[in-house]
Design a protein around this motif. Structure first.
Motif, PDB file in Angstrom:
ATOM      1  N   TYR A  98     115.936 -22.394   7.549  1.00 60.15           N
ATOM      2  CA  TYR A  98     114.506 -22.432   7.333  1.00 60.15           C
ATOM      3  C   TYR A  98     113.872 -21.210   7.995  1.00 60.15           C
ATOM      4  CZ  TYR A  98     114.283 -23.900  12.160  1.00 60.15           C
ATOM      5  OH  TYR A  98     114.419 -23.944  13.521  1.00 60.15           O
ATOM      6  N   VAL A  99     112.664 -20.912   7.563  1.00 60.50           N
ATOM      7  CA  VAL A  99     111.887 -19.836   8.155  1.00 60.50           C
ATOM      8  C   VAL A  99     110.477 -20.365   8.355  1.00 60.50           C
ATOM      9  CG1 VAL A  99     110.920 -17.542   7.765  1.00 60.50           C
ATOM     10  CG2 VAL A  99     113.259 -18.013   7.075  1.00 60.50           C
ATOM     11  N   ASN A 100     109.934 -20.147   9.540  1.00 59.96           N
ATOM     12  CA  ASN A 100     108.540 -20.499   9.824  1.00 59.96           C
ATOM     13  C   ASN A 100     107.707 -19.227   9.723  1.00 59.96           C
ATOM     14  OD1 ASN A 100     108.959 -23.271  10.538  1.00 59.96           O
ATOM     15  ND2 ASN A 100     109.863 -22.539  12.440  1.00 59.96           N
ATOM     16  N   VAL A 101     106.678 -19.275   8.899  1.00 60.43           N
ATOM     17  CA  VAL A 101     105.772 -18.145   8.760  1.00 60.43           C
ATOM     18  C   VAL A 101     104.398 -18.622   9.224  1.00 60.43           C
ATOM     19  CG1 VAL A 101     104.749 -16.465   7.191  1.00 60.43           C
ATOM     20  CG2 VAL A 101     107.087 -17.244   6.802  1.00 60.43           C
ATOM     21  N   THR A 102     103.906 -18.040  10.308  1.00 57.83           N
ATOM     22  CA  THR A 102     102.597 -18.426  10.837  1.00 57.83           C
ATOM     23  C   THR A 102     101.752 -17.177  11.066  1.00 57.83           C
ATOM     24  OG1 THR A 102     103.516 -18.409  13.077  1.00 57.83           O
ATOM     25  CG2 THR A 102     103.389 -20.530  11.980  1.00 57.83           C
ATOM     26  N   ALA A 103     100.469 -17.316  10.794  1.00 61.36           N
ATOM     27  CA  ALA A 103      99.545 -16.200  10.989  1.00 61.36           C
ATOM     28  C   ALA A 103      99.339 -15.966  12.481  1.00 61.36           C
ATOM     29  CB  ALA A 103      98.223 -16.503  10.305  1.00 61.36           C
ATOM     30  N   ASP A 104      99.232 -14.719  12.866  1.00 64.77           N
ATOM     31  CA  ASP A 104      98.938 -14.348  14.248  1.00 64.77           C
ATOM     32  C   ASP A 104      97.436 -14.485  14.432  1.00 64.77           C
ATOM     33  OD1 ASP A 104      98.461 -13.156  16.693  1.00 64.77           O
ATOM     34  OD2 ASP A 104      99.634 -11.358  16.277  1.00 64.77           O
ATOM     35  N   SER A 105      97.017 -15.420  15.251  1.00 66.45           N
ATOM     36  CA  SER A 105      95.582 -15.695  15.410  1.00 66.45           C
ATOM     37  C   SER A 105      94.838 -14.573  16.127  1.00 66.45           C
ATOM     38  CB  SER A 105      95.380 -17.013  16.145  1.00 66.45           C
ATOM     39  OG  SER A 105      95.995 -16.956  17.413  1.00 66.45           O
ATOM     40  N   THR A 106      95.538 -13.763  16.912  1.00 63.38           N
ATOM     41  CA  THR A 106      94.869 -12.685  17.642  1.00 63.38           C
ATOM     42  C   THR A 106      94.828 -11.377  16.866  1.00 63.38           C
ATOM     43  OG1 THR A 106      96.909 -12.103  18.794  1.00 63.38           O
ATOM     44  CG2 THR A 106      95.433 -13.663  19.898  1.00 63.38           C
ATOM     45  N   ASN A 107      95.702 -11.224  15.875  1.00 61.54           N
ATOM     46  CA  ASN A 107      95.761  -9.996  15.076  1.00 61.54           C
ATOM     47  C   ASN A 107      95.676 -10.358  13.593  1.00 61.54           C
ATOM     48  OD1 ASN A 107      96.318  -8.103  17.296  1.00 61.54           O
ATOM     49  ND2 ASN A 107      98.236  -9.214  17.451  1.00 61.54           N
ATOM     50  N   PRO A 108      94.499 -10.300  12.988  1.00 63.10           N
ATOM     51  CA  PRO A 108      94.364 -10.677  11.575  1.00 63.10           C
ATOM     52  C   PRO A 108      95.281  -9.851  10.679  1.00 63.10           C
ATOM     53  CG  PRO A 108      92.211 -10.334  12.582  1.00 63.10           C
ATOM     54  CD  PRO A 108      93.240  -9.886  13.574  1.00 63.10           C
ATOM     55  N   GLY A 109      95.963 -10.552   9.767  1.00 63.56           N
ATOM     56  CA  GLY A 109      96.866  -9.889   8.827  1.00 63.56           C
ATOM     57  C   GLY A 109      98.304  -9.837   9.301  1.00 63.56           C
ATOM     58  N   TYR A 110      98.555 -10.097  10.578  1.00 62.62           N
ATOM     59  CA  TYR A 110      99.902 -10.088  11.126  1.00 62.62           C
ATOM     60  C   TYR A 110     100.473 -11.508  11.123  1.00 62.62           C
ATOM     61  CZ  TYR A 110      99.548  -5.268  12.723  1.00 62.62           C
ATOM     62  OH  TYR A 110      99.443  -3.906  12.771  1.00 62.62           O
ATOM     63  N   PHE A 111     101.808 -11.595  11.130  1.00 63.29           N
ATOM     64  CA  PHE A 111     102.470 -12.895  11.065  1.00 63.29           C
ATOM     65  C   PHE A 111     103.632 -12.956  12.042  1.00 63.29           C
ATOM     66  CE2 PHE A 111     100.487 -12.174   7.031  1.00 63.29           C
ATOM     67  CZ  PHE A 111      99.927 -13.402   6.706  1.00 63.29           C
ATOM     68  N   PHE A 112     103.916 -14.185  12.496  1.00 63.43           N
ATOM     69  CA  PHE A 112     105.142 -14.462  13.230  1.00 63.43           C
ATOM     70  C   PHE A 112     106.097 -15.107  12.241  1.00 63.43           C
ATOM     71  CE2 PHE A 112     102.030 -14.555  16.714  1.00 63.43           C
ATOM     72  CZ  PHE A 112     102.595 -13.595  17.536  1.00 63.43           C
ATOM     73  N   VAL A 113     107.283 -14.555  12.109  1.00 58.55           N
ATOM     74  CA  VAL A 113     108.315 -15.099  11.231  1.00 58.55           C
ATOM     75  C   VAL A 113     109.494 -15.447  12.129  1.00 58.55           C
ATOM     76  CG1 VAL A 113     109.836 -14.613   9.275  1.00 58.55           C
ATOM     77  CG2 VAL A 113     107.517 -13.691   9.294  1.00 58.55           C
ATOM     78  N   ASP A 114     109.820 -16.749  12.197  1.00 59.37           N
ATOM     79  CA  ASP A 114     110.893 -17.158  13.091  1.00 59.37           C
ATOM     80  C   ASP A 114     111.750 -18.235  12.456  1.00 59.37           C
ATOM     81  OD1 ASP A 114     110.137 -20.009  14.344  1.00 59.37           O
ATOM     82  OD2 ASP A 114     108.293 -18.846  14.143  1.00 59.37           O
ATOM     83  N   GLY A 115     112.903 -18.449  13.063  1.00 61.43           N
ATOM     84  CA  GLY A 115     113.866 -19.458  12.627  1.00 61.43           C
ATOM     85  C   GLY A 115     114.947 -19.555  13.681  1.00 61.43           C
ATOM     86  N   ARG A 116     116.128 -19.970  13.275  1.00 57.55           N
ATOM     87  CA  ARG A 116     117.227 -20.097  14.234  1.00 57.55           C
ATOM     88  C   ARG A 116     117.739 -18.733  14.664  1.00 57.55           C
ATOM     89  NH1 ARG A 116     120.103 -24.597  10.882  1.00 57.55           N
ATOM     90  NH2 ARG A 116     118.903 -26.384  11.587  1.00 57.55           N
ATOM     91  N   GLY A 117     117.462 -18.396  15.910  1.00 56.74           N
ATOM     92  CA  GLY A 117     118.004 -17.163  16.473  1.00 56.74           C
ATOM     93  C   GLY A 117     117.190 -15.910  16.218  1.00 56.74           C
ATOM     94  N   PHE A 118     115.995 -16.008  15.676  1.00 59.61           N
ATOM     95  CA  PHE A 118     115.192 -14.817  15.458  1.00 59.61           C
ATOM     96  C   PHE A 118     113.710 -15.143  15.531  1.00 59.61           C
ATOM     97  CE2 PHE A 118     116.146 -16.607  11.288  1.00 59.61           C
ATOM     98  CZ  PHE A 118     114.893 -16.685  10.702  1.00 59.61           C
ATOM     99  N   LYS A 119     112.932 -14.149  15.938  1.00 59.53           N
ATOM    100  CA  LYS A 119     111.472 -14.240  15.911  1.00 59.53           C
ATOM    101  C   LYS A 119     110.953 -12.822  15.772  1.00 59.53           C
ATOM    102  CE  LYS A 119     107.351 -16.063  18.009  1.00 59.53           C
ATOM    103  NZ  LYS A 119     106.811 -17.074  18.893  1.00 59.53           N
ATOM    104  N   TYR A 120     110.151 -12.612  14.752  1.00 64.98           N
ATOM    105  CA  TYR A 120     109.612 -11.285  14.477  1.00 64.98           C
ATOM    106  C   TYR A 120     108.093 -11.336  14.380  1.00 64.98           C
ATOM    107  CZ  TYR A 120     114.447 -10.460  13.140  1.00 64.98           C
ATOM    108  OH  TYR A 120     115.816 -10.378  13.129  1.00 64.98           O
ATOM    109  N   HIS A 121     107.459 -10.245  14.763  1.00 67.30           N
ATOM    110  CA  HIS A 121     106.023 -10.055  14.595  1.00 67.30           C
ATOM    111  C   HIS A 121     105.885  -9.040  13.470  1.00 67.30           C
ATOM    112  CE1 HIS A 121     101.904  -8.696  16.048  1.00 67.30           C
ATOM    113  NE2 HIS A 121     101.775  -9.974  15.765  1.00 67.30           N
ATOM    114  N   MET A 122     105.396  -9.503  12.326  1.00 63.95           N
ATOM    115  CA  MET A 122     105.442  -8.678  11.121  1.00 63.95           C
ATOM    116  C   MET A 122     104.053  -8.332  10.598  1.00 63.95           C
ATOM    117  SD  MET A 122     108.576 -10.418   9.065  1.00 63.95           S
ATOM    118  CE  MET A 122     110.053  -9.448   9.166  1.00 63.95           C
ATOM    119  N   SER A 123     104.009  -7.177   9.968  1.00 67.65           N
ATOM    120  CA  SER A 123     102.775  -6.720   9.342  1.00 67.65           C
ATOM    121  C   SER A 123     103.021  -6.499   7.853  1.00 67.65           C
ATOM    122  CB  SER A 123     102.302  -5.421   9.990  1.00 67.65           C
ATOM    123  OG  SER A 123     103.266  -4.408   9.797  1.00 67.65           O
TER     124      SER A 123
END
Length: 193
Positions: A98-123
């Motif tokens: 699975y992958v969790n995609v959540t909006a970054d509340s402090t940076n509009p337009g950015y997202f946190f993408v995470d799952g088992r063993g990874f977490k990324y801050h994506m634009s």
């Protein structure tokens, strides 16, 4: 790497005990006795597991804090438009991933993408094909989202972290394609000459 972490976990209490002994004005003999007590405690299997878990949690927390604290560059209007089309939430993928995609509340337009063993801050990144593309340039991670599926790749490691990921909207499109497949490019009518 595990040996290095284990060594650090054992050495940290020793250094702390030594510093404490020096601050308290304790004699070197008493400091040595304190070190031996700490070493005995650290050698116990339950203590090792607890220490490893605590170190792992601390490392994960530090990594998450580093990702969350990353300064975000302002996005262009086009990139913000791409970010509005990103499917958010827990998105199931093939093989039970699975992958969790959540909006970054402090940076509009950015997202946190995470799952088992990874977490990324994506634009978001503008593409010519209309594909939704999110990138974490520092980590080399890319999230690609088309109408019927999404995938997460780590370009630096040269591997796919998650494939065949489908939000509810993408599942509907995939089912529609199965019921009414688009015509093949090879079957397209030839232009009149």
């Amino acid at each position: 790497m595990k040996t290095l972490i284990a060594t650090l976990l054992i050495a940290a209490p020793l250094v702390a005990a030594s510093s404490f002994a020096q601050a308290q004005g304790t004699t070197p003999a008493k400091a040595t006795a304190a070190k031996k007590t700490v070493q005995k405690t650290a050698k116990k299997p339950a203590a090792k597991k607890g220490a490893k878990a605590a170190a792992g949690a601390a490392a994960a927390g530090t990594a998450a804090a580093a990702v969350a604290a990353a300064p975000a560059a302002p996005l262009s209007t086009e990139e913000l438009a791409v970010s509005e089309r990103v499917f958010k939430g827990r998105i199931p993928c093939e093989l039970g991933a699975y992958v969790n995609v959540t909006a970054d509340s402090t940076n509009p337009g950015y997202f946190f993408v995470d799952g088992r063993g990874f977490k990324y801050h994506m634009s978001p990144v503008k593409t010519t094909t209309g594909t939704v593309r999110l990138e974490d340039k520092a980590a080399g991670a890319v999230w690609l989202q088309i109408a019927n599926k999404s995938m997460l790749m780590n370009q630096k490691a040269g591997q796919r972290l998650a494939d065949e990921c489908m939000s509810p909207e993408q599942q509907q499109v995939a089912e529609a394609i199965k019921k009414n497949p688009p015509p093949s490019l090879l079957d397209a009518p030839k232009p009149a000459q």
